[in-house]
Motif scaffolding. Structure first.
Motif, PDB file in Angstrom:
ATOM      1  N   PHE A 100      17.015   7.764   0.109  1.00  0.00           N
ATOM      2  CA  PHE A 100      18.251   6.996   0.189  1.00  0.00           C
ATOM      3  C   PHE A 100      18.164   5.795  -0.739  1.00  0.00           C
ATOM      4  O   PHE A 100      17.103   5.174  -0.867  1.00  0.00           O
ATOM      5  CB  PHE A 100      18.482   6.497   1.619  1.00  0.00           C
ATOM      6  N   GLY A 101      19.280   5.426  -1.337  1.00  0.00           N
ATOM      7  CA  GLY A 101      19.329   4.274  -2.229  1.00  0.00           C
ATOM      8  C   GLY A 101      19.683   2.994  -1.503  1.00  0.00           C
ATOM      9  O   GLY A 101      19.869   2.970  -0.286  1.00  0.00           O
ATOM     10  N   LEU A 132      28.919   5.567   4.184  1.00  0.00           N
ATOM     11  CA  LEU A 132      28.488   5.237   5.541  1.00  0.00           C
ATOM     12  C   LEU A 132      27.438   4.133   5.489  1.00  0.00           C
ATOM     13  O   LEU A 132      26.782   3.942   4.459  1.00  0.00           O
ATOM     14  CB  LEU A 132      27.866   6.473   6.211  1.00  0.00           C
ATOM     15  N   ASN A 133      27.247   3.469   6.599  1.00  0.00           N
ATOM     16  CA  ASN A 133      26.153   2.517   6.708  1.00  0.00           C
ATOM     17  C   ASN A 133      24.849   3.275   6.476  1.00  0.00           C
ATOM     18  O   ASN A 133      24.691   4.420   6.902  1.00  0.00           O
ATOM     19  CB  ASN A 133      26.179   1.880   8.103  1.00  0.00           C
ATOM     20  N   LEU A 134      23.904   2.643   5.800  1.00  0.00           N
ATOM     21  CA  LEU A 134      22.642   3.297   5.453  1.00  0.00           C
ATOM     22  C   LEU A 134      21.911   3.842   6.674  1.00  0.00           C
ATOM     23  O   LEU A 134      21.475   4.998   6.684  1.00  0.00           O
ATOM     24  CB  LEU A 134      21.736   2.322   4.686  1.00  0.00           C
ATOM     25  N   SER A 135      21.780   3.057   7.730  1.00  0.00           N
ATOM     26  CA  SER A 135      21.047   3.543   8.900  1.00  0.00           C
ATOM     27  C   SER A 135      21.780   4.701   9.583  1.00  0.00           C
ATOM     28  O   SER A 135      21.150   5.616  10.118  1.00  0.00           O
ATOM     29  CB  SER A 135      20.745   2.411   9.891  1.00  0.00           C
ATOM     30  N   THR A 136      23.108   4.709   9.504  1.00  0.00           N
ATOM     31  CA  THR A 136      23.879   5.833  10.046  1.00  0.00           C
ATOM     32  C   THR A 136      23.612   7.094   9.233  1.00  0.00           C
ATOM     33  O   THR A 136      23.389   8.177   9.786  1.00  0.00           O
ATOM     34  CB  THR A 136      25.380   5.501  10.049  1.00  0.00           C
ATOM     35  N   ILE A 138      20.996   7.775   7.446  1.00  0.00           N
ATOM     36  CA  ILE A 138      19.621   8.216   7.714  1.00  0.00           C
ATOM     37  C   ILE A 138      19.585   9.015   9.015  1.00  0.00           C
ATOM     38  O   ILE A 138      19.000  10.097   9.073  1.00  0.00           O
ATOM     39  CB  ILE A 138      18.660   7.009   7.793  1.00  0.00           C
ATOM     40  N   ALA A 139      20.218   8.485  10.053  1.00  0.00           N
ATOM     41  CA  ALA A 139      20.204   9.162  11.357  1.00  0.00           C
ATOM     42  C   ALA A 139      20.849  10.545  11.274  1.00  0.00           C
ATOM     43  O   ALA A 139      20.296  11.523  11.793  1.00  0.00           O
ATOM     44  CB  ALA A 139      20.913   8.305  12.408  1.00  0.00           C
TER      45      ALA A 139
END
Length: 152
Positions: A100-101, A132-136, A138-139
């Protein structure tokens, strides 16, 4: 084990959330410099809660060093809104790297376009949000990989 790779992350909350996701799924978290925060930042620790010290974390000077140390059989999947292949159409396997960037720019275009079929995206409704939000993200991707792998 799956690998979460954050290239030049900027926001400590997202790194903390990625750490919690890594711990919850048995994944390893890789942070590729430059980091937009200190790993001692209270926001990283707060978002990671009391789990942060248990996160399997590796910090890299650059992406090339990470690739050189990786198992040659491992696949690297590059997440980008510029990719055309959906994440659910990918055959994830144990040992894969989900790359992810940074939050404001994503992955460099050369990295995405150079990845060919290993550049993937999370589909979104037309006319909706641009990302999307990065942590979203990733999940969503990590749990699809875990679902396919079904080792636990």
């Amino acid at each position: 084990m799956f690998h979460i790779v954050l290239v030049a992350p900027e926001i400590p909350h997202n790194a903390g959330a990625a750490g919690r996701l890594a711990l919850a799924t048995g994944a390893r978290l890789h942070l590729v410099k430059p980091l937009g925060f200190s790993l001692e930042d209270k926001h990283v620790r707060r978002t990671g809660l009391d789990y942060w010290q248990d996160v399997d974390l590796k910090v890299w000077e650059n992406f090339e060093d990470l690739k050189q140390e990786a198992d040659p059989a491992a696949k690297f999947w590059f997440l980008s809104t510029k990719a055309t292949r959906a994440h659910w159409d990918v055959p994830f396997t144990d040992g894969d790297y989900l790359v992810f960037g940074c939050e404001t720019k994503g992955l460099p275009e050369a990295m995405v376009y150079g990845a060919g079929e290993q550049a993937i995206r999370i589909p979104m409704a037309p006319g909706g949000t641009r990302s999307l939000n990065l942590s979203t993200a990733i999940a969503i991707t990590l749990y699809e990989a875990v679902r396919q792998d079904r080792t636990w």
